[in-house]
Design an enzyme around this catalytic site. Structure first.
Site, PDB file in Angstrom:
ATOM      1  CD  GLU A   1      22.865   0.551  14.959  1.00 61.99           C
ATOM      2  OE1 GLU A   1      22.483   0.296  16.099  1.00 61.99           O
ATOM      3  OE2 GLU A   1      23.568   1.525  14.667  1.00 61.99           O
TER       4      GLU A   1
ATOM      5  NE  ARG B   1      20.353 -12.412   6.993  1.00 60.53           N
ATOM      6  CZ  ARG B   1      19.036 -12.215   7.095  1.00 60.53           C
ATOM      7  NH1 ARG B   1      18.412 -11.445   6.255  1.00 60.53           N
ATOM      8  NH2 ARG B   1      18.342 -12.789   8.047  1.00 60.53           N
TER       9      ARG B   1
ATOM     10  CB  SER C   1      -0.977  -0.008   1.177  1.00 64.55           C
ATOM     11  OG  SER C   1      -0.302   0.124   2.397  1.00 64.55           O
TER      12      SER C   1
ATOM     13  CG  HIS D   1      10.575   1.267  11.698  1.00 61.94           C
ATOM     14  ND1 HIS D   1      10.732  -0.106  11.608  1.00 61.94           N
ATOM     15  CD2 HIS D   1      10.391   1.537  13.010  1.00 61.94           C
ATOM     16  CE1 HIS D   1      10.663  -0.634  12.809  1.00 61.94           C
ATOM     17  NE2 HIS D   1      10.455   0.343  13.676  1.00 61.94           N
TER      18      HIS D   1
ATOM     19  NE  ARG E   1      15.072 -12.041   3.369  1.00 61.38           N
ATOM     20  CZ  ARG E   1      15.197 -13.152   4.094  1.00 61.38           C
ATOM     21  NH1 ARG E   1      14.137 -13.685   4.673  1.00 61.38           N
ATOM     22  NH2 ARG E   1      16.366 -13.721   4.254  1.00 61.38           N
ATOM     23  CB  ILE E   2      17.898  -8.207   7.940  1.00 56.58           C
ATOM     24  CG1 ILE E   2      16.822  -7.985   9.006  1.00 56.58           C
ATOM     25  CG2 ILE E   2      19.222  -7.582   8.370  1.00 56.58           C
ATOM     26  CD1 ILE E   2      17.114  -8.651  10.325  1.00 56.58           C
ATOM     27  CG  LEU E   3      18.283  -5.090   2.705  1.00 53.19           C
ATOM     28  CD1 LEU E   3      17.839  -3.683   2.329  1.00 53.19           C
ATOM     29  CD2 LEU E   3      18.236  -6.027   1.498  1.00 53.19           C
TER      30      LEU E   3
END
Ligand code: GRF
Length: 214
Positions: A143, A65, A13, A109, A91-93
């Protein structure tokens, strides 16, 4: 004309709000691609209906990853983005991926950062008993949920609020501030922050360090 690539994982969205604002306000930009890490992300249908190229890079197809991020980076870069927008991309990059896009990658966020990074932000806000909650657009750095802030929107927390009611009111604000932040970027209003991030990323690149001390 600036190229924007938007990454999603689901509903999309926020992506939709950005596309609608871009079309309505005729920004000097286009969404060159919407890329998802899940083939079943509902937002892919909206993108296709708006003649935006879509791609799926499924994290489950990659053993690590680093390999996933490398494939994702290659797919993104084929669209020559000036800006990468994370819009519900779950996903954590890895640090090299983030460094590659330093100063040209934004995220939204659902909390007033630096409060409540990570998941379940509405639950965290209720447990902490805060009277204000909200959402934050920020530059992405290595981070998680910690990069320089671009825009925030606040909502009051009412005594009878639940995770669901907070999520719904936060989402309304996200659809206002994310398009606004992307437009600021496109117009060059975030240039000084961008430059600082690029300089920082350059300073910590291993090949740069080797060159300096060779
Ligand atoms: C948003 O609340 C965003 O803040 C979070 O995930 C949600 C994505 O929603 N990162 P959508 O896919 O944009 O509808």
């Amino acid at each position: 004309m600036k190229n924007i690539v938007i990454l999603i994982s689901g509903r999309g969205s926020n992506m939709e709000a950005i596309v609608r604002a871009l079309e309505a306000e005729r920004w000097p930009a286009k969404v060159s691609a919407v890329i998802s890490n899940r083939a079943d992300a509902a937002g892919l249908q909206f993108a296709a209906a708006h003649a935006i190229p879509t791609a799926v890079v499924a994290n489950k197809d990659y053993p690590s990853r680093a390999e996933f991020d490398a494939a994702l980076q290659a797919t993104i870069d084929a669209f020559a983005p000036d800006l990468v927008v994370l819009a519900g991309f779950m996903r954590i990059l890895t640090a090299p991926f983030v460094a590659h896009y330093a100063g040209r990658i934004l995220n939204i966020h659902p909390s007033l950062l630096p409060d409540f990074p990570g998941l379940a932000t509405h639950r965290q806000a209720l447990a902490a008993g805060v009277t204000e909650h909200g959402t934050t657009v920020h530059f992405v750095t290595a981070e998680l949920d910690h990069g320089p802030l671009v825009l925030q929107a606040k909502i009051p927390v009412f005594p009878d609020d639940t995770e669901e009611s907070l999520a719904a009111r936060v989402l309304v604000q996200e659809h206002i501030i994310y398009p606004r932040a992307v437009r600021l970027f496109i117009e060059g209003s975030l240039a000084s922050q961008q430059e600082q991030l690029r300089t920082d990323a350059e300073a910590i690149r291993p090949d740069h360090i080797k060159k300096d001390f060779a």
